[in-house]
Design an enzyme around this catalytic site. Structure first.
Site, PDB file in Angstrom:
ATOM      1  N   GLU A 297     -18.085  12.903  37.885  1.00 46.58           N
ATOM      2  CA  GLU A 297     -17.056  12.157  37.150  1.00 46.58           C
ATOM      3  C   GLU A 297     -17.166  12.651  35.727  1.00 46.58           C
ATOM      4  OE1 GLU A 297     -15.203   9.580  38.315  1.00 46.58           O
ATOM      5  OE2 GLU A 297     -16.364   8.565  39.868  1.00 46.58           O
TER       6      GLU A 297
ATOM      7  N   CYS B 269     -14.163   7.375  29.211  1.00 41.27           N
ATOM      8  CA  CYS B 269     -13.744   8.633  29.822  1.00 41.27           C
ATOM      9  C   CYS B 269     -12.258   8.626  30.142  1.00 41.27           C
ATOM     10  CB  CYS B 269     -14.547   8.886  31.084  1.00 41.27           C
ATOM     11  SG  CYS B 269     -14.514   7.469  32.161  1.00 41.27           S
TER      12      CYS B 269
HETATM   13  P1  NAP Z   1     -23.204  14.371  28.617  1.00 52.05           P
HETATM   14  O1  NAP Z   1     -23.717  15.036  27.433  1.00 52.05           O
HETATM   15  O2  NAP Z   1     -22.594  15.177  29.682  1.00 52.05           O
HETATM   16  O3  NAP Z   1     -24.397  13.486  29.173  1.00 52.05           O
HETATM   17  C1  NAP Z   1     -24.314  12.798  30.378  1.00 52.05           C
HETATM   18  C2  NAP Z   1     -25.670  12.786  31.029  1.00 52.05           C
HETATM   19  O4  NAP Z   1     -26.048  14.127  31.349  1.00 52.05           O
HETATM   20  C3  NAP Z   1     -26.754  12.232  30.132  1.00 52.05           C
HETATM   21  O5  NAP Z   1     -27.666  11.497  30.886  1.00 52.05           O
HETATM   22  C4  NAP Z   1     -27.381  13.501  29.595  1.00 52.05           C
HETATM   23  O6  NAP Z   1     -28.693  13.350  29.124  1.00 52.05           O
HETATM   24  C5  NAP Z   1     -27.314  14.412  30.775  1.00 52.05           C
HETATM   25  N1  NAP Z   1     -27.414  15.806  30.398  1.00 52.05           N
HETATM   26  C6  NAP Z   1     -27.084  16.382  29.216  1.00 52.05           C
HETATM   27  N2  NAP Z   1     -27.347  17.704  29.230  1.00 52.05           N
HETATM   28  C7  NAP Z   1     -27.878  17.985  30.438  1.00 52.05           C
HETATM   29  C8  NAP Z   1     -28.370  19.171  31.040  1.00 52.05           C
HETATM   30  N3  NAP Z   1     -28.382  20.343  30.399  1.00 52.05           N
HETATM   31  N4  NAP Z   1     -28.841  19.091  32.311  1.00 52.05           N
HETATM   32  C9  NAP Z   1     -28.862  17.913  32.952  1.00 52.05           C
HETATM   33  N5  NAP Z   1     -28.425  16.762  32.432  1.00 52.05           N
HETATM   34  C10 NAP Z   1     -27.921  16.791  31.181  1.00 52.05           C
HETATM   35  O7  NAP Z   1     -22.086  13.318  28.267  1.00 52.05           O
HETATM   36  P2  NAP Z   1     -22.122  12.234  27.117  1.00 52.05           P
HETATM   37  O8  NAP Z   1     -21.795  12.912  25.845  1.00 52.05           O
HETATM   38  O9  NAP Z   1     -23.374  11.462  27.199  1.00 52.05           O
HETATM   39  O10 NAP Z   1     -20.952  11.293  27.581  1.00 52.05           O
HETATM   40  C11 NAP Z   1     -19.648  11.540  27.224  1.00 52.05           C
HETATM   41  C12 NAP Z   1     -18.913  12.278  28.319  1.00 52.05           C
HETATM   42  O11 NAP Z   1     -18.990  11.559  29.548  1.00 52.05           O
HETATM   43  C13 NAP Z   1     -17.451  12.431  28.050  1.00 52.05           C
HETATM   44  O12 NAP Z   1     -17.044  13.743  28.322  1.00 52.05           O
HETATM   45  C14 NAP Z   1     -16.782  11.479  29.010  1.00 52.05           C
HETATM   46  O13 NAP Z   1     -15.505  11.784  29.358  1.00 52.05           O
HETATM   47  C15 NAP Z   1     -17.704  11.481  30.139  1.00 52.05           C
HETATM   48  N6  NAP Z   1     -17.593  10.249  30.912  1.00 52.05           N
HETATM   49  C16 NAP Z   1     -16.929  10.319  32.098  1.00 52.05           C
HETATM   50  C17 NAP Z   1     -16.773   9.191  32.866  1.00 52.05           C
HETATM   51  C18 NAP Z   1     -16.067   9.243  34.188  1.00 52.05           C
HETATM   52  O14 NAP Z   1     -16.209   8.339  34.985  1.00 52.05           O
HETATM   53  N7  NAP Z   1     -15.317  10.266  34.483  1.00 52.05           N
HETATM   54  C19 NAP Z   1     -17.300   7.979  32.420  1.00 52.05           C
HETATM   55  C20 NAP Z   1     -17.967   7.950  31.201  1.00 52.05           C
HETATM   56  C21 NAP Z   1     -18.111   9.105  30.464  1.00 52.05           C
HETATM   57  P3  NAP Z   1     -28.912  13.117  27.536  1.00 52.05           P
HETATM   58  O15 NAP Z   1     -28.473  11.761  27.263  1.00 52.05           O
HETATM   59  O16 NAP Z   1     -30.346  13.284  27.309  1.00 52.05           O
HETATM   60  O17 NAP Z   1     -28.110  14.153  26.824  1.00 52.05           O
END
Ligand code: NAP
Ligand code: MG
Length: 501
Positions: A272, A307
């Site tokens: 997602e 999101c």
């Molecule tokens: P993110 O950077 O992608 O982080 C999401 C999760 O992935 C966090 O637990 C993060 O850990 C982990 N992560 C980061 N880098 C990683 C890597 N290299 N390998 C494995 N895991 C890794 O996203 P965010 O900035 O926290 O959240 C915002 C994004 O989420 C937006 O793009 C939004 O659209 C999306 N979102 C989507 C939905 C949906 O249902 N479609 C809902 C909510 C949010 P860390 O926290 O340690 O970085």
């Protein structure tokens, strides 16, 4: 604390409840709070005050391995995976009840950890989490398997079996709810789970794990590992004994999980990811005030850190000026404030980094379009990370602020002259998570909804969502669905057992 009536809380009540909080700061593995193997910790910052809220275990690959082993052992033992459905249901119903009983604490943990309004956490996030657990619990003993119509002499049974160990990696914008969306369905299906919450917001997930144990979820079935994505998240994605990885977060990191799966055991990956959801307002919209209210809600709720935020407002040119004027008034009325003050209309951004990102986009916007309200970073009582509700008018559909996901309270208003043009602008995006349509025309509503490439289309509302309906994306907004019975598709394998008689 559970007696406290949320709607009657004042700022001082929330502050005193916050002062009384006992924060769980260790990892939760095999039914126990434990330090990271390395002994390392990291700081959780309250972005509304910049104060250190807690120092939390920083898990890495060694802890992932420990947790996956515990999860696998629990799964293989059958203590949860083979529990009678009625009993598994009873445990998860108790968990839903415990979430309700601990509403104040859970709401505060999310609010303090990532800046959202405590009132929203208490009225939306925490009740939502309880509802989702309840909904999946109730489903457990009501979903039947199938018998294929093979004819006499053969009995072909199609059954759903839990996958085994589910890894879940979630973001910070709805910490408890994003953890719940993955865990409720995965646990209901009989899996064990290893959850990595976002580094910005691990606290409510740790408390959730403890409440799950109290409800009767056996040791090892739900493990929570706070830590960084690049270490703990990657190790979970690469682990050879994780059967399925359910992710919510950015599109860029979602693509990494596909690579991790390819480099390791080809685990199933469900994503997602991001969005740039369009909200199409046609001139025949029956109630422009309602459209303005919901357009403002659709982009300013949760500081725009949603999101499915309706971050592109596509408006028919003949009503553009009137709608924008109404939106400016609503933005003016939604200025950020102390998240613990029930009078505040918007909270803090999750972090100083996210604030910088949003301000960078706002500054790009100032060169691309017409800023009509907001556009400034602010402090509350001299502290914290806050951004005004911001609207740009007359944005070119190809401008940076109309195409990039900003993940902040920034709305791009793009005018259109025809239905075809509106649909074409709406669909001209790498994303396809959600869309909204405002029209009084029944045929137009169906026609446009049918043409929009989005996982959810809301008509005459925004962001319609319930446990009963699937949520997820088209295109680079991901695949696989959270919520509804369809979510079980991600957490179960179909088995055919063919008996010749
Ligand atoms: P993110 O950077 O992608 O982080 C999401 C999760 O992935 C966090 O637990 C993060 O850990 C982990 N992560 C980061 N880098 C990683 C890597 N290299 N390998 C494995 N895991 C890794 O996203 P965010 O900035 O926290 O959240 C915002 C994004 O989420 C937006 O793009 C939004 O659209 C999306 N979102 C989507 C939905 C949906 O249902 N479609 C809902 C909510 C949010 P860390 O926290 O340690 O970085
Ligand atoms: Mg934080």
């Amino acid at each position: 604390m559970s007696q406290f009536d949320v709607t009657e809380q004042r700022k001082a009540d929330w502050e005193s409840a916050a002062n009384a909080l006992q924060i769980r700061d260790k990892a939760y593995i095999d039914g126990k709070f434990v330090s990271a193997t390395s002994g390392k910790v990291f700081e959780c910052i309250n972005p509304a005050t910049d104060a250190v809220l807690a120092t939390v275990a920083e898990c890495d690959a060694a802890d992932v391995d420990r947790a996956v082993k515990a999860a696998r052992a629990a799964f293989e033992s059958g203590v949860w995976s083979a529990m009678a459905p009625m009993n598994r249901k009873a445990v998860l119903l108790r968990l839903a009840e415990l979430i309700r009983q601990n509403l104040v604490e859970l709401a505060l943990l999310d609010s303090l950890d990532m800046g959202k309004l405590v009132n929203d956490a208490a009225m939306v996030d925490v009740p939502g989490s309880a509802t989702f657990f309840q909904w999946y619990a109730e489903a457990i003993d009501k979903v039947y398997d199938e018998i294929a119509p093979t004819g006499p002499g053969d009995l072909a049974m199609i059954t759903r079996e839990p996958l085994g160990v589910v890894g879940a990696v979630v973001p910070w914008n709805f910490p408890l709810d994003m953890a719940t969306w993955k865990c409720a369905a995965a646990l209901a299906a009989g899996n064990s789970v290893v959850l990595k919450p976002a580094e910005q917001s691990p606290l409510s997930a740790l408390r959730l794990a403890e409440l799950a144990s109290e409800a009767g979820v056996p040791d090892g079935v739900l493990n929570v590992l706070p830590g960084y994505g690049e270490t703990a998240g990657q190790a979970l994605g690469l682990h050879p004994d994780v059967d399925c990885l359910a992710f919510t977060g950015s599109t860029a990191v979602g693509k990494l999980f596909q690579q991790y799966a390819g480099q390791s055991n080809m685990k199933q990956v469900w994503l997602e990811t991001g969005g740039k959801s369009p909200n199409l307002v046609f001139a025949d919209c029956a109630d422009l005030d309602a459209a303005a209210d919901m357009a403002a809600f659709g982009i300013f709720f949760n500081q725009g850190e949603v999101c499915s935020a309706n971050s592109r407002l596509l408006v028919e040119r003949s009503i553009q000026a009137e709608l924008v004027e109404k939106l400016i008034a609503r933005a003016d009325a939604m200025q950020p404030g102390d998240p613990l003050d029930p009078e505040s209309k918007m909270g803090a951004m999750v972090s100083s980094e996210q604030t910088k990102t949003v301000m960078r986009y706002i500054n790009i916007g100032k060169t691309e379009a017409n800023l009509v309200v907001g556009g400034e970073q602010v402090k509350i009582d001299g502290r914290g990370n806050f951004v005004q509700p911001t609207i740009f008018d007359n944005v070119d559909a190809n401008a940076t602020i109309a195409t990039d996901e900003i993940f902040g309270p920034v709305l791009a208003v793009v005018p259109f002259d025809s239905e075809d043009e509106a649909v074409s602008i709406a669909n001209d995006s790498v994303y396809g998570l959600a869309a909204s349509v405002w029209t009084d025309g029944l045929s137009k509503a169906h026609r446009v909804a049918g043409r929009l490439r989005a996982g959810t289309v809301s008509v005459n509302t925004v962001d319609a969502l319930s446990p009963m309906t699937p949520f997820g994306g088209f295109k680079q907004s991901g695949f696989g669905r959270d919520l509804s019975l369809h979510s079980f598709d991600k957490y179960t394998a179909l088995k055919t057992t063919w008996i010749k008689y």
